[in-house]
Design an enzyme around this catalytic site. Structure first.
Site, PDB file in Angstrom:
ATOM      1  N   CYS A  73       0.797  -1.228   0.000  1.00  0.00           N
ATOM      2  CA  CYS A  73       0.000   0.000   0.000  1.00  0.00           C
ATOM      3  C   CYS A  73       0.825   1.272   0.000  1.00  0.00           C
ATOM      4  CB  CYS A  73      -0.978   0.012   1.170  1.00  0.00           C
ATOM      5  SG  CYS A  73      -0.219   0.242   2.804  1.00  0.00           S
ATOM      6  N   HIS A 112      -1.957   1.286   6.970  1.00  0.00           N
ATOM      7  CA  HIS A 112      -2.477   1.302   5.609  1.00  0.00           C
ATOM      8  C   HIS A 112      -2.663   2.729   5.117  1.00  0.00           C
ATOM      9  CE1 HIS A 112      -4.414   0.032   1.980  1.00  0.00           C
ATOM     10  NE2 HIS A 112      -5.389   0.887   2.206  1.00  0.00           N
ATOM     11  N   ASP A 127      -8.104   4.602  -3.136  1.00  0.00           N
ATOM     12  CA  ASP A 127      -7.187   3.624  -2.546  1.00  0.00           C
ATOM     13  C   ASP A 127      -6.951   2.511  -3.556  1.00  0.00           C
ATOM     14  OD1 ASP A 127      -5.823   1.716  -1.100  1.00  0.00           O
ATOM     15  OD2 ASP A 127      -7.296   1.569   0.515  1.00  0.00           O
TER      16      ASP A 127
END
Length: 278
Positions: A73, A112, A127
């Site tokens: 991520c 994250h 995202d």
């Protein structure tokens, strides 16, 4: 190089197969978000090889664009955020606590990266980096409503810890992560990424993880288990028996081609441990 190194947008758009508008609009955001998610896989192979995870623009450009690799991520969302900013989007990068597959009584760290993109239509959550459940489209910052993406529906709900993102899988809502609206900088992500990529208890240090959405389905790889899941939640799983077989799946399904040296460093040393986990 500094973090101000421009992203080569032509190379980036070629990497994700995008040739549309570059205007900072909602339509552009949706199109780039989808193309990026389907083209650049989520993977932690460099963590397994004990290589440093670098988040400066030049390193991200080389690994994810030039070398055709994926990342986790902090890498894929950092690249996406840099591209959006270069296109003229107004955004804030945030950080969340992963709740996917975590019992409620288990506390989780902020590990994250995600982002809030400001548009005339309102703010949107973007995202492109959550493994086998990576979002394929942005959603509005509105709580309590089901929002469709090119894959499964998502929703935001209010929570005592801020906001919780959920996904609807097989008709059931499941938590993905929780976050607040506090802005974060690259230094914050570097600290979180260092923990994620080096701490012995981190799943990224212990397991091989890869994920990639494709049209109408999800691909995921956890150690030796290769799974193809449909949007109805039903999945087919195949157990891979060797480092060569894992490398073949990474190449064929995730677009990650490993050299013999990489297989020896990233896969072979872990095979016995992964067999013992099965």
């Amino acid at each position: 190089m500094s973090d101000d190194t421009p992203i080569d947008l032509d190379a980036y758009f070629k990497r994700i197969g995008y040739s549309g508008s570059r205007a900072p609009t909602l339509d552009t955001l949706k199109a780039i978000h989808y193309a990026h998610a389907l083209s650049i896989p989520f993977e932690n192979l460099d963590v397994l090889a004990k290589r440093p995870i670098l988040l400066d623009h030049a390193s991200l450009q080389k690994k994810l664009v030039t070398d055709g690799r994926g990342g986790y991520c902090f890498e894929v969302n950092a690249l996406f955020a840099a591209v959006l900013r270069q296109l003229g989007f107004d955004l804030t990068t945030l950080i969340g606590r992963v709740r996917w597959m975590s019992p409620e009584e288990v506390d989780t760290a902020r590990s994250h990266m995600l982002m809030r993109v400001e548009l005339p239509e309102g703010p949107f959550l973007a995202d492109v980096g959550f493994g086998g459940l990576t979002m394929t489209g942005p959603i509005r910052f509105e709580t309590g409503i089901e929002q469709q993406t090119p894959h499964e529906p998502r929703r935001l709900i209010d929570h005592e810890d801020g906001l919780e993102l959920q996904a609807k899988i097989g008709g059931e809502w499941v938590p993905i992560y929780r976050f607040t609206m506090e802005p974060h900088r690259r230094t914050d992500y570097e600290v979180a990424s260092w923990y994620t990529s080096t701490h012995p208890s981190s799943i990224f240090v212990q397991f091989l993880i890869a994920g990639r959405p494709r049209e109408g389905k999800w691909l995921s790889l956890l150690n030796r288990d290769f799974k193809i899941r449909g949007l109805d939640g039903k999945a087919e799983t195949r157990k891979l028996e060797s480092a060569d077989e894992i490398a073949e799946v990474l190449d064929t399904w995730f677009g990650i081609r490993l050299s013999e040296e990489d297989k020896a460093i990233m896969l072979a040393p872990y095979m016995d441990a992964w067999r013992a986990m099965s």
